[in-house]
Design a protein around this motif. Structure first.
Motif, PDB file in Angstrom:
ATOM      1  N   PRO A 245       0.811  -1.219   0.000  1.00 51.55           N
ATOM      2  CA  PRO A 245       0.000   0.000   0.000  1.00 51.55           C
ATOM      3  C   PRO A 245       0.846   1.273   0.000  1.00 51.55           C
ATOM      4  CG  PRO A 245       0.147  -0.852   2.222  1.00 51.55           C
ATOM      5  CD  PRO A 245       1.003  -1.748   1.361  1.00 51.55           C
ATOM      6  N   LEU A 246       1.465   1.580  -1.121  1.00 47.85           N
ATOM      7  CA  LEU A 246       2.274   2.792  -1.222  1.00 47.85           C
ATOM      8  C   LEU A 246       1.436   3.911  -1.823  1.00 47.85           C
ATOM      9  CD1 LEU A 246       5.673   1.337  -2.525  1.00 47.85           C
ATOM     10  CD2 LEU A 246       4.995   1.878  -0.173  1.00 47.85           C
ATOM     11  N   GLY A 247       0.794   4.692  -0.963  1.00 46.02           N
ATOM     12  CA  GLY A 247      -0.024   5.787  -1.446  1.00 46.02           C
ATOM     13  C   GLY A 247      -1.505   5.563  -1.199  1.00 46.02           C
ATOM     14  N   ASP A 248      -2.325   6.240  -1.983  1.00 45.39           N
ATOM     15  CA  ASP A 248      -3.778   6.273  -1.807  1.00 45.39           C
ATOM     16  C   ASP A 248      -4.438   5.210  -2.693  1.00 45.39           C
ATOM     17  OD1 ASP A 248      -6.497   6.910  -1.716  1.00 45.39           O
ATOM     18  OD2 ASP A 248      -6.139   9.066  -1.715  1.00 45.39           O
ATOM     19  N   PRO A 249      -5.313   4.368  -2.120  1.00 47.38           N
ATOM     20  CA  PRO A 249      -5.981   3.361  -2.947  1.00 47.38           C
ATOM     21  C   PRO A 249      -7.073   3.931  -3.838  1.00 47.38           C
ATOM     22  CG  PRO A 249      -6.821   3.270  -0.713  1.00 47.38           C
ATOM     23  CD  PRO A 249      -5.669   4.246  -0.695  1.00 47.38           C
TER      24      PRO A 249
ATOM     25  N   GLN B 157       0.834  -5.707   3.505  1.00 41.07           N
ATOM     26  CA  GLN B 157       2.197  -5.509   3.997  1.00 41.07           C
ATOM     27  C   GLN B 157       2.376  -4.042   4.356  1.00 41.07           C
ATOM     28  OE1 GLN B 157       5.555  -7.166   1.699  1.00 41.07           O
ATOM     29  NE2 GLN B 157       6.562  -5.188   1.983  1.00 41.07           N
ATOM     30  N   THR B 158       2.797  -3.781   5.581  1.00 39.16           N
ATOM     31  CA  THR B 158       3.000  -2.410   6.029  1.00 39.16           C
ATOM     32  C   THR B 158       4.406  -2.262   6.596  1.00 39.16           C
ATOM     33  OG1 THR B 158       2.202  -2.864   8.269  1.00 39.16           O
ATOM     34  CG2 THR B 158       0.553  -2.186   6.628  1.00 39.16           C
ATOM     35  N   ALA B 159       4.772  -1.031   6.925  1.00 41.89           N
ATOM     36  CA  ALA B 159       6.085  -0.768   7.509  1.00 41.89           C
ATOM     37  C   ALA B 159       5.955   0.293   8.588  1.00 41.89           C
ATOM     38  CB  ALA B 159       7.068  -0.313   6.434  1.00 41.89           C
ATOM     39  N   THR B 160       6.871   0.257   9.540  1.00 41.40           N
ATOM     40  CA  THR B 160       6.913   1.240  10.620  1.00 41.40           C
ATOM     41  C   THR B 160       8.368   1.544  10.952  1.00 41.40           C
ATOM     42  OG1 THR B 160       6.853  -0.497  12.325  1.00 41.40           O
ATOM     43  CG2 THR B 160       4.743   0.462  11.658  1.00 41.40           C
ATOM     44  N   GLY B 161       8.576   2.669  11.648  1.00 39.45           N
ATOM     45  CA  GLY B 161       9.894   2.952  12.211  1.00 39.45           C
ATOM     46  C   GLY B 161      10.795   3.836  11.389  1.00 39.45           C
ATOM     47  N   ALA B 162      10.318   4.392  10.279  1.00 38.92           N
ATOM     48  CA  ALA B 162      11.136   5.298   9.473  1.00 38.92           C
ATOM     49  C   ALA B 162      10.236   6.380   8.885  1.00 38.92           C
ATOM     50  CB  ALA B 162      11.859   4.539   8.353  1.00 38.92           C
ATOM     51  N   ALA B 163      10.848   7.426   8.360  1.00 35.87           N
ATOM     52  CA  ALA B 163      10.063   8.489   7.735  1.00 35.87           C
ATOM     53  C   ALA B 163       9.267   7.920   6.563  1.00 35.87           C
ATOM     54  CB  ALA B 163      10.995   9.600   7.240  1.00 35.87           C
ATOM     55  N   GLY B 164       7.984   8.270   6.508  1.00 37.64           N
ATOM     56  CA  GLY B 164       7.148   7.842   5.406  1.00 37.64           C
ATOM     57  C   GLY B 164       6.537   6.461   5.556  1.00 37.64           C
ATOM     58  N   THR B 165       6.713   5.827   6.722  1.00 41.15           N
ATOM     59  CA  THR B 165       6.122   4.505   6.915  1.00 41.15           C
ATOM     60  C   THR B 165       4.672   4.630   7.388  1.00 41.15           C
ATOM     61  OG1 THR B 165       7.236   4.406   9.090  1.00 41.15           O
ATOM     62  CG2 THR B 165       8.292   3.265   7.241  1.00 41.15           C
ATOM     63  N   GLN B 166       4.057   3.500   7.733  1.00 43.88           N
ATOM     64  CA  GLN B 166       2.597   3.425   7.782  1.00 43.88           C
ATOM     65  C   GLN B 166       2.029   3.113   9.168  1.00 43.88           C
ATOM     66  OE1 GLN B 166       3.532   0.553   5.043  1.00 43.88           O
ATOM     67  NE2 GLN B 166       2.726   1.571   3.245  1.00 43.88           N
TER      68      GLN B 166
ATOM     69  N   ALA C  79      22.655  -2.308   9.214  1.00 40.84           N
ATOM     70  CA  ALA C  79      21.911  -1.761  10.348  1.00 40.84           C
ATOM     71  C   ALA C  79      20.438  -1.668   9.968  1.00 40.84           C
ATOM     72  CB  ALA C  79      22.443  -0.380  10.729  1.00 40.84           C
ATOM     73  N   ALA C  80      19.568  -1.717  10.972  1.00 40.61           N
ATOM     74  CA  ALA C  80      18.125  -1.691  10.727  1.00 40.61           C
ATOM     75  C   ALA C  80      17.702  -0.370  10.101  1.00 40.61           C
ATOM     76  CB  ALA C  80      17.383  -1.923  12.033  1.00 40.61           C
ATOM     77  N   HIS C  81      16.859  -0.459   9.091  1.00 40.79           N
ATOM     78  CA  HIS C  81      16.291   0.734   8.446  1.00 40.79           C
ATOM     79  C   HIS C  81      14.841   0.927   8.866  1.00 40.79           C
ATOM     80  CE1 HIS C  81      14.446   3.202   5.268  1.00 40.79           C
ATOM     81  NE2 HIS C  81      15.641   3.699   5.067  1.00 40.79           N
ATOM     82  N   HIS C  82      14.020  -0.119   8.783  1.00 39.74           N
ATOM     83  CA  HIS C  82      12.631  -0.050   9.239  1.00 39.74           C
ATOM     84  C   HIS C  82      12.116  -1.459   9.494  1.00 39.74           C
ATOM     85  CE1 HIS C  82      12.086  -0.559   4.798  1.00 39.74           C
ATOM     86  NE2 HIS C  82      11.074  -1.326   5.172  1.00 39.74           N
ATOM     87  N   SER C  83      10.994  -1.541  10.167  1.00 35.46           N
ATOM     88  CA  SER C  83      10.317  -2.818  10.398  1.00 35.46           C
ATOM     89  C   SER C  83       9.200  -2.984   9.375  1.00 35.46           C
ATOM     90  CB  SER C  83       9.701  -2.856  11.802  1.00 35.46           C
ATOM     91  OG  SER C  83      10.706  -2.768  12.789  1.00 35.46           O
ATOM     92  N   TYR C  84       8.919  -4.223   9.015  1.00 35.53           N
ATOM     93  CA  TYR C  84       7.774  -4.464   8.143  1.00 35.53           C
ATOM     94  C   TYR C  84       6.911  -5.560   8.735  1.00 35.53           C
ATOM     95  CZ  TYR C  84       9.609  -8.764   5.972  1.00 35.53           C
ATOM     96  OH  TYR C  84      10.064 -10.037   5.747  1.00 35.53           O
ATOM     97  N   HIS C  85       5.626  -5.535   8.384  1.00 30.25           N
ATOM     98  CA  HIS C  85       4.630  -6.410   9.001  1.00 30.25           C
ATOM     99  C   HIS C  85       3.674  -6.922   7.923  1.00 30.25           C
ATOM    100  CE1 HIS C  85       6.005  -3.987  12.437  1.00 30.25           C
ATOM    101  NE2 HIS C  85       5.676  -2.936  11.712  1.00 30.25           N
ATOM    102  N   HIS C  86       3.091  -8.067   8.198  1.00 35.17           N
ATOM    103  CA  HIS C  86       2.008  -8.565   7.352  1.00 35.17           C
ATOM    104  C   HIS C  86       0.754  -8.709   8.209  1.00 35.17           C
ATOM    105  CE1 HIS C  86       5.191  -9.847   4.454  1.00 35.17           C
ATOM    106  NE2 HIS C  86       4.256  -9.469   3.612  1.00 35.17           N
ATOM    107  N   TYR C  87      -0.301  -8.025   7.792  1.00 37.06           N
ATOM    108  CA  TYR C  87      -1.583  -8.086   8.480  1.00 37.06           C
ATOM    109  C   TYR C  87      -2.531  -8.986   7.696  1.00 37.06           C
ATOM    110  CZ  TYR C  87      -0.554  -4.388  11.836  1.00 37.06           C
ATOM    111  OH  TYR C  87      -0.035  -3.653  12.868  1.00 37.06           O
ATOM    112  N   ARG C  88      -3.125  -9.950   8.397  1.00 35.15           N
ATOM    113  CA  ARG C  88      -4.072 -10.881   7.788  1.00 35.15           C
ATOM    114  C   ARG C  88      -5.493 -10.415   8.066  1.00 35.15           C
ATOM    115  NH1 ARG C  88      -6.646 -14.524  10.486  1.00 35.15           N
ATOM    116  NH2 ARG C  88      -5.086 -14.636  12.123  1.00 35.15           N
ATOM    117  N   GLU C  89      -6.346 -10.583   7.067  1.00 38.56           N
ATOM    118  CA  GLU C  89      -7.749 -10.226   7.237  1.00 38.56           C
ATOM    119  C   GLU C  89      -8.353 -11.003   8.400  1.00 38.56           C
ATOM    120  OE1 GLU C  89     -10.510 -11.751   4.293  1.00 38.56           O
ATOM    121  OE2 GLU C  89      -8.950 -13.062   3.515  1.00 38.56           O
ATOM    122  N   PRO C  90      -9.359 -10.478   9.068  1.00 41.73           N
ATOM    123  CA  PRO C  90      -9.995 -11.186  10.189  1.00 41.73           C
ATOM    124  C   PRO C  90     -10.518 -12.554   9.792  1.00 41.73           C
ATOM    125  CG  PRO C  90     -10.721  -8.911  10.092  1.00 41.73           C
ATOM    126  CD  PRO C  90      -9.957  -9.164   8.819  1.00 41.73           C
TER     127      PRO C  90
END
Length: 294
Positions: free
Chosen positions: A78-82, A107-116, A276-287
């Motif tokens: 999800p890079l940007g507006d759907p 798939q999302t990311a956290t921990g850096a500028a511009g993440t989600q 060195a770590a740049h950002h974290s990424y995650h996978h979210y599963r639908e309910p």
């Protein structure tokens, strides 16, 4: 209650009455240990190194599918507006994956500028379940290439039977091979085992393998695996060094890789190479959907 998302992506609930003041925390200062890179640049490079068999656009989001082979190739980037309100976009996502008999992942990311971080919080509020968290690490490429000399590493453009004998995912399908061999410039490294090796580790006598994708200035490392009986011999380092030298020859200067947060051995190895770590990424599963392999 207020839902607050930490830099790690973890969401916590805080009673509104307990909040005295709040502000948006600016991004951390850029690190100088590794190559400068934005989250979006790395996300797009990573996507090109692990291409799905099928993809479709939903606004700026990319829906990706590959028969369930890894979450990376079977999730939304999800890079940007759907182009739709979030609830409508998520409904469209679930429908798209449902038609293909796959659970929906984002798939999302956290921990850096511009993440989600905000998108993570919205997904959790809607009952989406985080199943995987890992990190993207970056580092300069040349020091990796200098780590080891020639130790019998064989490079190939294809994931042949020898390489696949050591790969952790057994019974690789034609679809999986298409994903493995996708990318701008893909290389596979193999260290053959000793003559007469019995293959007790499940790799048919193959001592170690690795995969590298060269994409402009970037080289990505993945599938670096060593026969458990032959660990602590520097084979993982040798594989990465051989791949790094080839990537340097093709004009790359920076490197990235993904590492699990609980893999202490790999983290120590990569830190020693200058990553060195740049950002974290995650996978979210639908309910209420079944999972797939990462």
């Amino acid at each position: 209650m207020l839902l607050i998302t930490r830099k790690s992506g973890e969401s916590v609930r805080v009673a509104e009455s307990a909040l005295v003041a709040g502000k948006v925390v600016p991004p951390a200062p850029a690190r100088r240990r590794g190559p400068a890179a934005s989250y979006e640049e790395l996300a797009r490079v990573a996507a090109r190194s692990w291409r799905p068999v099928e993809s479709e656009r939903l606004g700026a989001w990319e829906l990706r599918a590959a028969g369930g082979f890894t979450r990376r190739a079977n999730s939304v980037l999800p890079l940007g507006d759907p182009g739709l309100p979030l609830d409508e976009a998520l409904t469209a996502v679930r429908r798209w994956y449902g038609v293909r008999g796959l659970p929906a992942y984002v798939q999302t990311a956290t921990g850096a500028a511009g993440t989600q971080e905000l998108l993570c919080a919205e997904l959790e509020r809607r009952g989406w379940v985080r199943e995987v968290t890992a990190e993207v690490w970056t580092g300069p490429l040349a020091p990796v290439a200098d780590l080891a000399g020639d130790t019998g590493v064989v490079l190939s453009r294809e994931a042949d039977e020898t390489w696949l004998a050591r790969y952790q995912r057994k019974g690789v399908s034609e679809v999986a091979l298409r994903v493995l061999e996708s990318g701008p410039s893909v290389w596979f490294a193999t260290v053959p085992g000793a003559e007469g090796a019995d293959g007790a580790g499940g790799g048919g006598g193959v001592a170690a393998i690795g995969r590298c994708v060269v994409d402009g200035r970037w080289a990505s490392f993945a599938a670096v695996e060593v026969d458990p009986a032959q660990r602590r011999r520097g084979l993982a380092t040798a594989v990465m060094a051989a791949l790094a030298r080839r990537a340097l020859d093709e004009g790359a200067s920076a490197a990235w890789l993904q590492v699990e947060t609980d893999n202490a051995g790999a983290r120590a190895l990569y830190a020693g190479m200058g990553f060195a770590a740049h950002h974290s990424y995650h996978h979210y599963r639908e309910p209420a959907a079944a999972g797939t392999d990462r």
